[in-house]
Motif scaffolding. Structure first.
Motif, PDB file in Angstrom:
ATOM      1  N   PRO A  38       0.792  -1.238   0.000  1.00 34.75           N
ATOM      2  CA  PRO A  38       0.000   0.000   0.000  1.00 34.75           C
ATOM      3  C   PRO A  38       0.823   1.286   0.000  1.00 34.75           C
ATOM      4  O   PRO A  38       0.251   2.370  -0.156  1.00 34.75           O
ATOM      5  CB  PRO A  38      -0.803  -0.090   1.318  1.00 34.75           C
ATOM      6  CG  PRO A  38      -0.472  -1.395   1.934  1.00 34.75           C
ATOM      7  CD  PRO A  38       0.803  -1.857   1.334  1.00 34.75           C
ATOM      8  N   VAL A  39       2.147   1.212   0.166  1.00 38.03           N
ATOM      9  CA  VAL A  39       2.919   2.390   0.553  1.00 38.03           C
ATOM     10  C   VAL A  39       2.900   3.484  -0.511  1.00 38.03           C
ATOM     11  O   VAL A  39       2.622   4.659  -0.215  1.00 38.03           O
ATOM     12  CB  VAL A  39       4.371   1.980   0.888  1.00 38.03           C
ATOM     13  CG1 VAL A  39       5.236   3.213   1.106  1.00 38.03           C
ATOM     14  CG2 VAL A  39       4.384   1.099   2.129  1.00 38.03           C
ATOM     15  N   ILE A  40       3.204   3.144  -1.763  1.00 38.30           N
ATOM     16  CA  ILE A  40       3.249   4.158  -2.824  1.00 38.30           C
ATOM     17  C   ILE A  40       1.896   4.848  -2.960  1.00 38.30           C
ATOM     18  O   ILE A  40       1.803   6.083  -3.072  1.00 38.30           O
ATOM     19  CB  ILE A  40       3.661   3.514  -4.162  1.00 38.30           C
ATOM     20  CG1 ILE A  40       5.148   3.164  -4.156  1.00 38.30           C
ATOM     21  CG2 ILE A  40       3.357   4.450  -5.324  1.00 38.30           C
ATOM     22  CD1 ILE A  40       6.073   4.347  -4.260  1.00 38.30           C
ATOM     23  N   VAL A  41       0.827   4.058  -2.937  1.00 35.74           N
ATOM     24  CA  VAL A  41      -0.512   4.622  -3.105  1.00 35.74           C
ATOM     25  C   VAL A  41      -0.872   5.526  -1.926  1.00 35.74           C
ATOM     26  O   VAL A  41      -1.474   6.592  -2.106  1.00 35.74           O
ATOM     27  CB  VAL A  41      -1.544   3.493  -3.267  1.00 35.74           C
ATOM     28  CG1 VAL A  41      -2.954   4.057  -3.318  1.00 35.74           C
ATOM     29  CG2 VAL A  41      -1.251   2.696  -4.527  1.00 35.74           C
ATOM     30  N   ARG A  82      -3.492  20.646  -9.109  1.00 34.24           N
ATOM     31  CA  ARG A  82      -2.576  21.043 -10.183  1.00 34.24           C
ATOM     32  C   ARG A  82      -1.126  20.687  -9.862  1.00 34.24           C
ATOM     33  O   ARG A  82      -0.279  20.636 -10.749  1.00 34.24           O
ATOM     34  CB  ARG A  82      -2.698  22.543 -10.456  1.00 34.24           C
ATOM     35  CG  ARG A  82      -2.276  23.443  -9.304  1.00 34.24           C
ATOM     36  CD  ARG A  82      -2.474  24.914  -9.672  1.00 34.24           C
ATOM     37  NE  ARG A  82      -2.075  25.819  -8.599  1.00 34.24           N
ATOM     38  CZ  ARG A  82      -2.861  26.178  -7.595  1.00 34.24           C
ATOM     39  NH1 ARG A  82      -4.099  25.701  -7.534  1.00 34.24           N
ATOM     40  NH2 ARG A  82      -2.436  27.007  -6.656  1.00 34.24           N
ATOM     41  N   TYR A  83      -0.816  20.452  -8.570  1.00 33.70           N
ATOM     42  CA  TYR A  83       0.541  20.069  -8.184  1.00 33.70           C
ATOM     43  C   TYR A  83       0.743  18.556  -8.161  1.00 33.70           C
ATOM     44  O   TYR A  83       1.864  18.094  -7.928  1.00 33.70           O
ATOM     45  CB  TYR A  83       0.872  20.626  -6.791  1.00 33.70           C
ATOM     46  CG  TYR A  83       0.890  22.128  -6.708  1.00 33.70           C
ATOM     47  CD1 TYR A  83       1.519  22.894  -7.683  1.00 33.70           C
ATOM     48  CD2 TYR A  83       0.271  22.793  -5.655  1.00 33.70           C
ATOM     49  CE1 TYR A  83       1.525  24.279  -7.614  1.00 33.70           C
ATOM     50  CE2 TYR A  83       0.276  24.176  -5.572  1.00 33.70           C
ATOM     51  CZ  TYR A  83       0.905  24.915  -6.559  1.00 33.70           C
ATOM     52  OH  TYR A  83       0.910  26.281  -6.486  1.00 33.70           O
ATOM     53  N   PHE A  84      -0.314  17.796  -8.391  1.00 33.79           N
ATOM     54  CA  PHE A  84      -0.202  16.343  -8.226  1.00 33.79           C
ATOM     55  C   PHE A  84       0.813  15.712  -9.181  1.00 33.79           C
ATOM     56  O   PHE A  84       1.558  14.810  -8.762  1.00 33.79           O
ATOM     57  CB  PHE A  84      -1.569  15.679  -8.391  1.00 33.79           C
ATOM     58  CG  PHE A  84      -1.547  14.206  -8.096  1.00 33.79           C
ATOM     59  CD1 PHE A  84      -1.546  13.743  -6.788  1.00 33.79           C
ATOM     60  CD2 PHE A  84      -1.512  13.271  -9.125  1.00 33.79           C
ATOM     61  CE1 PHE A  84      -1.511  12.388  -6.504  1.00 33.79           C
ATOM     62  CE2 PHE A  84      -1.477  11.917  -8.854  1.00 33.79           C
ATOM     63  CZ  PHE A  84      -1.476  11.469  -7.542  1.00 33.79           C
ATOM     64  N   PRO A  85       0.892  16.104 -10.468  1.00 36.48           N
ATOM     65  CA  PRO A  85       1.913  15.482 -11.328  1.00 36.48           C
ATOM     66  C   PRO A  85       3.328  15.641 -10.788  1.00 36.48           C
ATOM     67  O   PRO A  85       4.120  14.691 -10.810  1.00 36.48           O
ATOM     68  CB  PRO A  85       1.730  16.216 -12.668  1.00 36.48           C
ATOM     69  CG  PRO A  85       0.322  16.677 -12.658  1.00 36.48           C
ATOM     70  CD  PRO A  85       0.024  17.023 -11.230  1.00 36.48           C
ATOM     71  N   THR A  86       3.654  16.838 -10.285  1.00 33.98           N
ATOM     72  CA  THR A  86       4.991  17.058  -9.735  1.00 33.98           C
ATOM     73  C   THR A  86       5.218  16.219  -8.487  1.00 33.98           C
ATOM     74  O   THR A  86       6.276  15.592  -8.319  1.00 33.98           O
ATOM     75  CB  THR A  86       5.188  18.546  -9.400  1.00 33.98           C
ATOM     76  OG1 THR A  86       4.923  19.330 -10.563  1.00 33.98           O
ATOM     77  CG2 THR A  86       6.612  18.808  -8.933  1.00 33.98           C
ATOM     78  N   LEU A  87       4.225  16.179  -7.604  1.00 32.99           N
ATOM     79  CA  LEU A  87       4.369  15.427  -6.355  1.00 32.99           C
ATOM     80  C   LEU A  87       4.444  13.928  -6.614  1.00 32.99           C
ATOM     81  O   LEU A  87       5.233  13.217  -5.974  1.00 32.99           O
ATOM     82  CB  LEU A  87       3.202  15.754  -5.424  1.00 32.99           C
ATOM     83  CG  LEU A  87       3.144  17.212  -4.958  1.00 32.99           C
ATOM     84  CD1 LEU A  87       1.833  17.492  -4.243  1.00 32.99           C
ATOM     85  CD2 LEU A  87       4.321  17.525  -4.045  1.00 32.99           C
ATOM     86  N   ALA A  88       3.630  13.435  -7.552  1.00 35.55           N
ATOM     87  CA  ALA A  88       3.711  12.014  -7.903  1.00 35.55           C
ATOM     88  C   ALA A  88       5.087  11.681  -8.469  1.00 35.55           C
ATOM     89  O   ALA A  88       5.655  10.618  -8.183  1.00 35.55           O
ATOM     90  CB  ALA A  88       2.613  11.660  -8.909  1.00 35.55           C
ATOM     91  N   GLY A  89       5.635  12.605  -9.262  1.00 33.07           N
ATOM     92  CA  GLY A  89       6.982  12.400  -9.788  1.00 33.07           C
ATOM     93  C   GLY A  89       8.031  12.363  -8.696  1.00 33.07           C
ATOM     94  O   GLY A  89       8.968  11.553  -8.740  1.00 33.07           O
ATOM     95  N   LEU A  90       7.892  13.226  -7.691  1.00 33.04           N
ATOM     96  CA  LEU A  90       8.838  13.220  -6.569  1.00 33.04           C
ATOM     97  C   LEU A  90       8.754  11.917  -5.781  1.00 33.04           C
ATOM     98  O   LEU A  90       9.778  11.360  -5.367  1.00 33.04           O
ATOM     99  CB  LEU A  90       8.562  14.411  -5.651  1.00 33.04           C
ATOM    100  CG  LEU A  90       9.031  15.782  -6.152  1.00 33.04           C
ATOM    101  CD1 LEU A  90       8.501  16.887  -5.253  1.00 33.04           C
ATOM    102  CD2 LEU A  90      10.562  15.834  -6.204  1.00 33.04           C
ATOM    103  N   ILE A  91       7.536  11.429  -5.572  1.00 29.68           N
ATOM    104  CA  ILE A  91       7.374  10.161  -4.852  1.00 29.68           C
ATOM    105  C   ILE A  91       8.046   9.026  -5.617  1.00 29.68           C
ATOM    106  O   ILE A  91       8.779   8.205  -5.047  1.00 29.68           O
ATOM    107  CB  ILE A  91       5.874   9.871  -4.632  1.00 29.68           C
ATOM    108  CG1 ILE A  91       5.276  10.894  -3.662  1.00 29.68           C
ATOM    109  CG2 ILE A  91       5.663   8.454  -4.102  1.00 29.68           C
ATOM    110  CD1 ILE A  91       3.767  10.858  -3.590  1.00 29.68           C
ATOM    111  N   GLU A  92       7.820   8.984  -6.929  1.00 28.79           N
ATOM    112  CA  GLU A  92       8.460   7.952  -7.748  1.00 28.79           C
ATOM    113  C   GLU A  92       9.977   8.123  -7.764  1.00 28.79           C
ATOM    114  O   GLU A  92      10.726   7.136  -7.776  1.00 28.79           O
ATOM    115  CB  GLU A  92       7.909   8.016  -9.176  1.00 28.79           C
ATOM    116  CG  GLU A  92       6.495   7.497  -9.315  1.00 28.79           C
ATOM    117  CD  GLU A  92       6.424   5.994  -9.102  1.00 28.79           C
ATOM    118  OE1 GLU A  92       7.196   5.256  -9.724  1.00 28.79           O
ATOM    119  OE2 GLU A  92       5.591   5.559  -8.291  1.00 28.79           O
TER     120      GLU A  92
END
Length: 380
Positions: A83-86, A99-109
């Protein structure tokens, strides 16, 4: 760690394959249950529990004396980390505007890829000092420390959630718009296309960077083993940099779909240069880096899935998307292996550069699939 494990448990190559794959198999199987927990449970509590259970699994692995016990502990690691990434992406969506989600998802990855890249650098030093058991026990201690830090610093929800703010803005602005948002059906076609897009681009990172890139470059640059390993690592470095960079670019452009199309066009170009270009090691290293950056566009699929998902199912749908990307690893690695086995009957040493180039054609087809998907994907 592979030689130490083969000696400790008296394993052959096939046994090592089973031991290492037990983690990924259970991780994939439990993606949907993990996503369900991310939707239903307290995010901070779930991360703390997962970190503590991961520490238990690492310690269990360190004291294992049989192949069965070691495989079971690895499988348990896959279950508790599913479950961690999700959960991390869910927290990002709660605390920041969409609007910031693409950047934040990229940082998480990017941090996830960085963790995989740091492992080969840190573990050898720990194993040299404490042995492989001591290295895994050190990982268990780190898991406990991480759980404590999460419990102290992570908050599950902001005082006023981002969704509440957006709802207030829409309600004050136009009643018809909120009715449209609430009643719009889930777009299953776009969701399926996003899964295929992520599969197509992530296949290069997991199949070439994760397994077949090193033997290919051994044949391409004989006698340069250390340099070859560093060169393949640049694929992961490029992806770790490209994921947040492309997310930020999508925010600036205002269209995730356009950036997805650009990545799907550029990625096969660089990968074609990587497998067919006759050049120096320095130029090839640059190509590997750029191939990693362009392939890092796989994470943009998370942004589109997030934008089309019902609020109560975001975790499950993000988990399915993540699982579809991870599936590219075992599927394409096996396919390339079967092709190489059919071409050469005397092992890796008998394979030529042309044999590898032929075997890598399915990866090019995966990237072309991502391009077709990006063209077909509706603008969200």
């Amino acid at each position: 760690m592979v030689p130490q494990l083969m000696t400790a448990f008296d394993l052959d190559v096939a046994d090592i394959g089973w031991l290492t794959s037990s983690f990924l198999c259970l991780y994939l199987i439990f993606q949907v249950p993990g996503g369900y927990l991310a939707d239903r449970c307290n995010a901070r509590a779930l991360l703390v529990i997962c970190s503590l259970l991961m520490a238990v699994a690492c310690y269990w692995f360190s004291i294992s004396e049989t192949m069965l016990s070691a495989s079971a502990s690895r499988a348990f690691m896959g279950v508790v980390t599913s479950p961690v990434i999700v959960v991390c992406m869910t927290l990002a969506s709660r605390w920041f505007p969409e609007r910031y989600f693409p950047t934040l998802a990229g940082l998480i990855e990017a941090f996830a890829l960085a963790g995989g890249g740091l492992g080969p650098l840190i573990l050898p030093n720990l194993m040299e000092a404490f042995g492989w058991q001591g290295a895994m026990q050190a990982a268990a201690i780190f898991g406990v420390v991480l759980a404590a830090m999460i419990a102290i610093f992570v908050k599950s929800t902001p005082p006023v959630s981002v969704s509440d703010v957006r709802l207030h803005e829409v309600t004050c602005g136009a009643d018809l718009e909120i009715e449209k948002v609430d009643t719009s059906p889930f777009d299953r076609v776009s969701f399926s296309l996003c899964c295929m897009y992520g599969f197509g681009l992530f296949a290069v990172i997991t199949s070439f960077g994760g397994l077949w890139g090193i033997p290919f470059f051994y044949e391409r640059f004989p006698g340069e083993q250390e340099a070859v390993a560093d060169m393949v690592a640049l694929v992961f470095v490029g992806a770790a940099i490209g994921a947040p960079l492309l997310g930020w670019l999508a925010c600036q452009v205002g269209s995730t779909r356009k950036v997805m199309m650009a990545c799907a066009v550029i990625s096969p170009i660089f990968f074609s240069m990587l497998i067919f270009c006759q050049c120096s090691m320095l130029v090839m290293a640059l190509i590997c880096f750029m191939c990693g950056i362009s392939s890092g566009g796989y994470m943009l699929a998370f942004s589109v899935v997030k934008s089309i998902s019902p609020a109560e199912r975001v975790g499950v749908l993000l988990a399915i998307t993540n699982g579809s990307m991870l599936l590219a690893g075992p599927v394409m690695q096996l396919l390339i292996g079967f092709i190489l086995e059919g071409i050469g009957h005397d092992g890796l040493s008998a394979l030529s550069i042309q044999d590898y180039q032929l075997a890598f054609v399915p990866l090019l087809l995966c990237q072309l699939l991502a391009l077709i998907v990006a063209v077909c994907l509706k603008k969200q």
